[in-house]
Design an enzyme around this catalytic site. Sequence first.
Site, PDB file in Angstrom:
ATOM      1  N   GLU A 297       0.879  -1.345  -0.515  1.00  0.00           N
ATOM      2  CA  GLU A 297       0.227   0.199  -0.326  1.00  0.00           C
ATOM      3  C   GLU A 297       1.171   1.262   0.153  1.00  0.00           C
ATOM      4  OE1 GLU A 297      -4.263  -0.948   2.019  1.00  0.00           O
ATOM      5  OE2 GLU A 297      -2.047  -1.434   3.228  1.00  0.00           O
TER       6      GLU A 297
ATOM      7  N   CYS B  82       3.590   8.138   1.329  1.00  0.00           N
ATOM      8  CA  CYS B  82       4.308   7.718   2.241  1.00  0.00           C
ATOM      9  C   CYS B  82       4.240   6.151   1.175  1.00  0.00           C
ATOM     10  CB  CYS B  82       3.037   7.201   3.164  1.00  0.00           C
ATOM     11  SG  CYS B  82       3.496   6.112   4.466  1.00  0.00           S
TER      12      CYS B  82
ATOM     13  N   CYS C  89       6.054  -6.686   6.929  1.00  0.00           N
ATOM     14  CA  CYS C  89       7.188  -5.969   7.976  1.00  0.00           C
ATOM     15  C   CYS C  89       8.447  -7.448   8.476  1.00  0.00           C
ATOM     16  CB  CYS C  89       6.630  -5.221   8.369  1.00  0.00           C
ATOM     17  SG  CYS C  89       7.908  -4.100   9.418  1.00  0.00           S
TER      18      CYS C  89
ATOM     19  N   CYS D  97       6.263  -4.981  15.774  1.00  0.00           N
ATOM     20  CA  CYS D  97       6.162  -3.766  17.191  1.00  0.00           C
ATOM     21  C   CYS D  97       4.253  -4.362  16.740  1.00  0.00           C
ATOM     22  CB  CYS D  97       5.451  -2.691  16.430  1.00  0.00           C
ATOM     23  SG  CYS D  97       7.472  -2.837  15.723  1.00  0.00           S
TER      24      CYS D  97
ATOM     25  N   CYS E  15       0.975  -2.530  15.452  1.00  0.00           N
ATOM     26  CA  CYS E  15       0.892  -2.063  14.031  1.00  0.00           C
ATOM     27  C   CYS E  15       0.394  -2.959  13.413  1.00  0.00           C
ATOM     28  CB  CYS E  15       2.915  -2.215  13.874  1.00  0.00           C
ATOM     29  SG  CYS E  15       2.246  -1.325  11.823  1.00  0.00           S
TER      30      CYS E  15
ATOM     31  N   CYS F 248      -0.875   6.030   9.721  1.00  0.00           N
ATOM     32  CA  CYS F 248       0.084   5.267  10.345  1.00  0.00           C
ATOM     33  C   CYS F 248      -0.833   4.100  10.931  1.00  0.00           C
ATOM     34  CB  CYS F 248       0.666   5.798  11.827  1.00  0.00           C
ATOM     35  SG  CYS F 248       1.295   7.402  11.143  1.00  0.00           S
TER      36      CYS F 248
HETATM   37  N1  SAH Z   1       9.073   0.519  10.384  1.00  0.00           N
HETATM   38  C1  SAH Z   1       9.189   2.035  10.033  1.00  0.00           C
HETATM   39  C2  SAH Z   1       7.861   2.999   9.368  1.00  0.00           C
HETATM   40  C3  SAH Z   1       7.047   2.068   9.475  1.00  0.00           C
HETATM   41  S1  SAH Z   1       5.937   2.428  10.902  1.00  0.00           S
HETATM   42  C4  SAH Z   1       9.208   1.934  11.020  1.00  0.00           C
HETATM   43  O1  SAH Z   1       8.990   1.569  12.479  1.00  0.00           O
HETATM   44  O2  SAH Z   1       9.470   4.033  12.066  1.00  0.00           O
HETATM   45  C5  SAH Z   1       5.865   4.201  10.607  1.00  0.00           C
HETATM   46  C6  SAH Z   1       5.569   5.330  12.280  1.00  0.00           C
HETATM   47  O3  SAH Z   1       4.086   4.400  12.729  1.00  0.00           O
HETATM   48  C7  SAH Z   1       6.546   4.764  13.245  1.00  0.00           C
HETATM   49  O4  SAH Z   1       6.302   5.362  14.166  1.00  0.00           O
HETATM   50  C8  SAH Z   1       4.825   3.368  14.201  1.00  0.00           C
HETATM   51  O5  SAH Z   1       5.932   3.574  15.341  1.00  0.00           O
HETATM   52  C9  SAH Z   1       3.731   3.817  13.992  1.00  0.00           C
HETATM   53  N2  SAH Z   1       2.316   3.218  14.036  1.00  0.00           N
HETATM   54  C10 SAH Z   1       2.620   2.051  13.728  1.00  0.00           C
HETATM   55  N3  SAH Z   1       1.645   1.492  14.135  1.00  0.00           N
HETATM   56  C11 SAH Z   1       0.347   2.497  14.491  1.00  0.00           C
HETATM   57  C12 SAH Z   1      -0.623   2.831  15.141  1.00  0.00           C
HETATM   58  N4  SAH Z   1      -1.686   1.520  14.847  1.00  0.00           N
HETATM   59  N5  SAH Z   1      -1.208   3.743  15.091  1.00  0.00           N
HETATM   60  C13 SAH Z   1      -0.289   5.150  15.192  1.00  0.00           C
HETATM   61  N6  SAH Z   1       1.105   5.440  14.901  1.00  0.00           N
HETATM   62  C14 SAH Z   1       1.692   3.348  14.113  1.00  0.00           C
END
Ligand code: SAH
Length: 361
Positions: free
Chosen positions: A107, A121, A128, A132, A135, A352
């Site tokens: 996406e 973005c 991935c 985490c 996410c 995000c």
């Molecule tokens: N892997 C990379 C880039 C992808 S995530 C990273 O970790 O930076 C991009 C951002 O979205 C990160 O800061 C992550 O912490 C945040 N993120 C992930 N899941 C989220 C959610 N459900 N709500 C808000 N932010 C989220």
Amino acid sequence: MTLTRITAGKNEISLSPKLNLLTLSFEETAVFLEGLGWKKYRAGQVLSWIYKQFAADFDAMTDLSKADRHLLSEKAVLSHLKVVTHQKSSDGTEKFLFELDDGKQIETVLIRSEKKRRTLCISSQAGCTLDCNFCLTAQEGLKRNLRVDEIINQFLSVQAVLPEEEPITNVVLMGMGEPLANLKAVTAACERMISPVGLNLASRRVTVSTAGLVPQIKTLLSGPVAVNLSISLNATTDEVRNRIMPKVNRLYPIKTLLAACREIPLPPRRTMTFEYVMLGGINDTLEDAARLVRLVKGIPCKINLIPFNAYPGALYEASPAPQILKFQDLLHRHHLRTTIRKSKGRDILAACGQLNSAFEK
Ligand code: SAH
């Protein structure tokens, strides 16, 4: 660079017998065209059609003779991503679900903001590497790394459907995946984004976001690609960070990560960003805010607080808005530049942490 290597590259990456020009660097493109007997300057013409005029195919390259366009189309192709769905949010955000040539899906999200900014973005992996657990992308696991042409093609495909007066102004590698787990392709893609021959974006308009892969951060920023760095810190103790970002924090705990951030030579007037997802009752207390102040002390940075975006089945809840404001206020009182991210595109699961191609089905 010899033609043999290009041929080897072709066999590795493409099922089609033709060479996919988007897998080549600018120098390799020039070598390939010279191999067709073309004069050197013609490489500039072809690259300009691809990266500045977003030509969909060789037929669009009207300053090449018909015979040359024909020759090119016999030997090479410009790959494309297949658009599976294209959704528009009520706030102007657009989400593209693309299919890769092996059927995997990724996406890409276009975010429009005031000040005529259009930020794309981009995804760096299908799924991935990391786990985490707040996410949604992590739930897919890693399907595979994207190739450089697949990363660049997200930009080219979206730009091609936008009106000419709506150029993409910024790129953030914050879509699906951990960019620094795919360092080689991501670095090559960033190079093409900031090169004057390529997409010609200022390097401060390209941001790589990482959960904190320390050796790769150092490799990226000690190289020629001085893009912006954004670190997803998300917690102020290893106990909490191990819980919400187990894989990365066990490898590189907070102290190791921040020591690396202190060592990184930033270009003049550049700051790095720490992203901090606000998870209700988990990492959003005023003690956390005070610890955050101490942790980043001396690092030229700004803090970006991201209210957690929920999705069906999420383990967490967003912090209440008043709590986020109190948290921000404490940071402000310690002179930390802090913004609260306005989440865009939530209604189409484009915000995000809401990207997950399997969710579409
Ligand atoms: N892997 C990379 C880039 C992808 S995530 C990273 O970790 O930076 C991009 C951002 O979205 C990160 O800061 C992550 O912490 C945040 N993120 C992930 N899941 C989220 C959610 N459900 N709500 C808000 N932010 C989220």
